[in-house]
Scaffold this active site. Sequence first.
Site, short mmCIF file in Angstrom:
data_model
loop_
_atom_site.label_atom_id
_atom_site.label_comp_id
_atom_site.label_asym_id
_atom_site.label_seq_id
_atom_site.Cartn_x
_atom_site.Cartn_y
_atom_site.Cartn_z
N LYS A 185 -2.74 -56.91 -5.21
CA LYS A 185 -3.44 -58.04 -4.59
C LYS A 185 -2.53 -58.69 -3.55
O LYS A 185 -1.37 -58.98 -3.85
CB LYS A 185 -3.80 -59.07 -5.65
N ALA A 226 -1.81 -57.54 -17.35
CA ALA A 226 -1.32 -56.27 -17.90
C ALA A 226 -0.96 -56.41 -19.37
O ALA A 226 -1.24 -55.52 -20.19
CB ALA A 226 -0.10 -55.82 -17.11
N TRP A 274 1.53 -53.58 -14.26
CA TRP A 274 0.10 -53.28 -14.10
C TRP A 274 -0.12 -51.76 -14.05
O TRP A 274 -1.03 -51.24 -14.69
CB TRP A 274 -0.44 -53.99 -12.86
N LYS A 289 -6.38 -66.37 -4.68
CA LYS A 289 -6.25 -67.13 -5.94
C LYS A 289 -4.79 -67.32 -6.31
O LYS A 289 -4.44 -68.28 -7.01
CB LYS A 289 -7.03 -66.45 -7.08
N1 LIG Z 1 0.80 -57.52 -13.73
C1 LIG Z 1 -0.47 -57.80 -13.87
O1 LIG Z 1 -0.91 -58.29 -14.92
C2 LIG Z 1 -1.44 -57.50 -12.77
C3 LIG Z 1 -2.80 -57.52 -13.02
C4 LIG Z 1 -3.68 -57.27 -11.98
C5 LIG Z 1 -3.19 -57.00 -10.71
N2 LIG Z 1 -1.85 -57.00 -10.50
C6 LIG Z 1 -1.38 -56.70 -9.16
O2 LIG Z 1 -0.85 -55.38 -9.20
C7 LIG Z 1 0.29 -55.28 -8.34
C8 LIG Z 1 1.47 -54.76 -9.15
O3 LIG Z 1 1.75 -55.69 -10.16
P1 LIG Z 1 3.01 -55.52 -11.14
O4 LIG Z 1 2.99 -56.68 -12.05
O5 LIG Z 1 3.02 -54.17 -11.73
O6 LIG Z 1 4.17 -55.71 -10.05
P2 LIG Z 1 5.71 -55.43 -10.03
O7 LIG Z 1 6.36 -56.55 -9.29
O8 LIG Z 1 6.17 -55.14 -11.43
O9 LIG Z 1 5.87 -54.13 -9.09
C9 LIG Z 1 5.11 -52.98 -9.24
C10 LIG Z 1 5.86 -51.77 -8.77
O10 LIG Z 1 6.03 -51.76 -7.35
C11 LIG Z 1 6.98 -50.75 -7.09
N3 LIG Z 1 8.01 -51.19 -6.16
C12 LIG Z 1 8.84 -52.24 -6.28
N4 LIG Z 1 9.71 -52.26 -5.26
C13 LIG Z 1 9.42 -51.18 -4.48
C14 LIG Z 1 9.95 -50.68 -3.29
N5 LIG Z 1 10.99 -51.24 -2.68
N6 LIG Z 1 9.38 -49.57 -2.77
C15 LIG Z 1 8.34 -48.95 -3.37
N7 LIG Z 1 7.80 -49.40 -4.52
C16 LIG Z 1 8.34 -50.51 -5.06
C17 LIG Z 1 7.68 -50.41 -8.40
O11 LIG Z 1 7.17 -49.20 -8.93
C18 LIG Z 1 7.28 -51.57 -9.27
O12 LIG Z 1 7.32 -51.28 -10.62
C19 LIG Z 1 0.50 -56.67 -7.76
O13 LIG Z 1 -0.11 -56.74 -6.51
C20 LIG Z 1 -0.23 -57.59 -8.70
O14 LIG Z 1 -0.73 -58.75 -8.08
C21 LIG Z 1 -0.96 -57.22 -11.50
#
Ligand SMILES: NC(=O)c1ccc[n+]([C@@H]2O[C@H](COP(=O)([O-])OP(=O)(O)OC[C@H]3O[C@@H](n4cnc5c(N)ncnc54)[C@H](O)[C@@H]3O)[C@@H](O)[C@H]2O)c1
Length: 336
Positions: free
Chosen positions: A105, A137, A12, A188
């Site tokens: 989220k 994303a 994201w 959700k």
């Molecule tokens: N992926 C999507 O399509 C999307 C869309 C809307 C909202 N979101 C929300 O956005 C957030 C991130 O989603 P994502 O898919 O990028 O998640 P992800 O699981 O890929 O993690 C995102 C990032 O968190 C960081 N992270 C992981 N472990 C860590 C640690 N130990 N210490 C510090 N940072 C750490 C890293 O930079 C990692 O890339 C989530 O809450 C998700 O619900 C995601």
Amino acid sequence: MAKITILGGGSWGIAIAALLHKNGHEITVWSALEAEVEMLREKHEHKMLPGVKLPEDMFFTADDKEAVEGRDLLVMAVASAYTRTTAHRLSSLVVQDQKILNVAKGIEEHTLMTLSEIIEQEIPQADVAVMSGPSHAEEVGRGIPTTIVVGARSKATAEYIQNLFMNEVFRVYISPDVLGMELGGSLKNVVALAAGIADGLGYGDNTKAALITRGIAEIARLGIAMGGKFETFCGLTGIGDLIVTCASMHSRNRRAGILIGQGKSYEEAMAEVQMVVEGVYSAKAAMELAEKYQIQMPIIEQVNKVLFEGTSAAQAVKELMLRDKKVEVLDIPWEN
Ligand SMILES: NC(=O)c1ccc[n+]([C@@H]2O[C@H](COP(=O)([O-])OP(=O)(O)OC[C@H]3O[C@@H](n4cnc5c(N)ncnc54)[C@H](O)[C@@H]3O)[C@@H](O)[C@H]2O)c1
């Protein structure tokens, strides 16, 4: 042109970085994970978001000061389990009224706080806003038309962020109902687990529609009791995000649910999805909130039983179907 840092370089965060760069802003991506920063520097692409090439003038860093100092906006995109530790770590570098937009989220277990509340607690000097809505994303990264909502305490902050993000494939609405948005966005994920479980059991579209409709009814019941607005649960961050999460194979919560419906434990499902499944954590928090506010949340209760108490998925569905007989909408009076 604004100077923006994305905190958290997952799928994201990277989709948002690419979008904001296209809008002409100066973009830095910060991650606490050195390996992630290395990968982004070397490949200009994230393995979780293949095909989204990042431009040469995008900057990647693991340095806290570089990430925060002099930035017009910090976009917090770390997985929700790390929101508090990340906010705590960066807090002393954030100046008075620096804007932070949380795009993750979740609800914190035990404290039952939303992510904006956590950031405001850890960084009281920040001006915190949130962004939520139906937005995978993978699709934002490909430039597929998407609509989303930015929520903030002040309209000026919401409009400022709206202007940074908005383009012909990314339409941004604004809202003052930060709490309602955050509750819809995190709860959700629990209903998406249920939708996946139903798919894993081999059930069909009727079951999916039932879970989405009754799911938003229980999310709204709790959300309104906590101070969220009914209309928000009818909007993009409520029913909109619930539909996309329950229907899409991009949803890790739904994919994990399918595996659980097929008989796997949540630990096995998480290992197979290879990602943190936030709905598992939010399920516990939602149950605690339901008890605190005395709200009936039958779907979320059954998801908890399947995840943590060993109830079989098929038995959970039977219990939902054979609950006390109910009226669908309580507020409509009978003529006779
Ligand atoms: N992926 C999507 O399509 C999307 C869309 C809307 C909202 N979101 C929300 O956005 C957030 C991130 O989603 P994502 O898919 O990028 O998640 P992800 O699981 O890929 O993690 C995102 C990032 O968190 C960081 N992270 C992981 N472990 C860590 C640690 N130990 N210490 C510090 N940072 C750490 C890293 O930079 C990692 O890339 C989530 O809450 C998700 O619900 C995601």
